[in-house]
Design an enzyme around this catalytic site. Structure first.
Site, mmCIF file in Angstrom:
data_model
loop_
_atom_site.group_PDB
_atom_site.id
_atom_site.type_symbol
_atom_site.label_atom_id
_atom_site.label_comp_id
_atom_site.label_asym_id
_atom_site.label_seq_id
_atom_site.Cartn_x
_atom_site.Cartn_y
_atom_site.Cartn_z
ATOM 1 N N ARG A 171 0.834 -1.209 0.000
ATOM 2 C CA ARG A 171 0.000 0.000 0.000
ATOM 3 C C ARG A 171 0.868 1.258 0.000
ATOM 4 N NH1 ARG A 171 -3.253 -0.607 5.165
ATOM 5 N NH2 ARG A 171 -1.277 -1.537 5.732
ATOM 6 N N ASN A 215 -5.956 -3.000 2.550
ATOM 7 C CA ASN A 215 -5.870 -4.444 2.655
ATOM 8 C C ASN A 215 -7.268 -5.025 2.786
ATOM 9 O OD1 ASN A 215 -3.085 -4.507 2.600
ATOM 10 N ND2 ASN A 215 -2.853 -4.648 4.816
#
EC number: 3.6.1.7
Length: 107
Positions: A36, A54
């Site tokens: 990320r 996530n």
């Protein structure tokens, strides 16, 4: 009553011509490796807004908004990072967000 916190107003932005927004779903070795943060680090310098988060199943979802050229640069960059292994990726074009002004990592 006291008003301690001022409500933040959302301001609709004017977007450059040909701005698009895509949702990506990544599967593979994409969690617990900084995936990320890599998305954010590659997106922000190109002026791309959106988020990465996530999912409970071990995958990552990201929404990227900007020019198609710059979105493709981010995706290509992610595919060239050795510690990241993308086994499958799906993408779909989604409606623009005229109020978003940054790239976020959602927890």
């Amino acid at each position: 009553m006291f008003r301690l916190f001022k409500k933040k107003e959302k301001i609709k932005r004017e977007l450059p011509p040909r701005t698009i927004r895509k949702e990506f779903h990544f599967e593979g070795n994409v969690q617990n490796i900084g995936f990320r943060f890599e998305v954010q680090n590659h997106a922000k310098p190109l002026g791309i807004t959106g988020y990465a988060k996530n999912n409970d199943d071990g995958s990552v979802t990201a929404e990227l908004q900007g020019s198609e050229k710059n979105i493709n640069k981010v995706i290509k960059s992610l595919q060239n990072i050795d510690r990241i292994q993308i086994d499958s990726m799906t993408e779909k074009e989604i409606p623009l967000d005229y109020y978003e002004n940054d790239f976020y990592i959602l927890y």
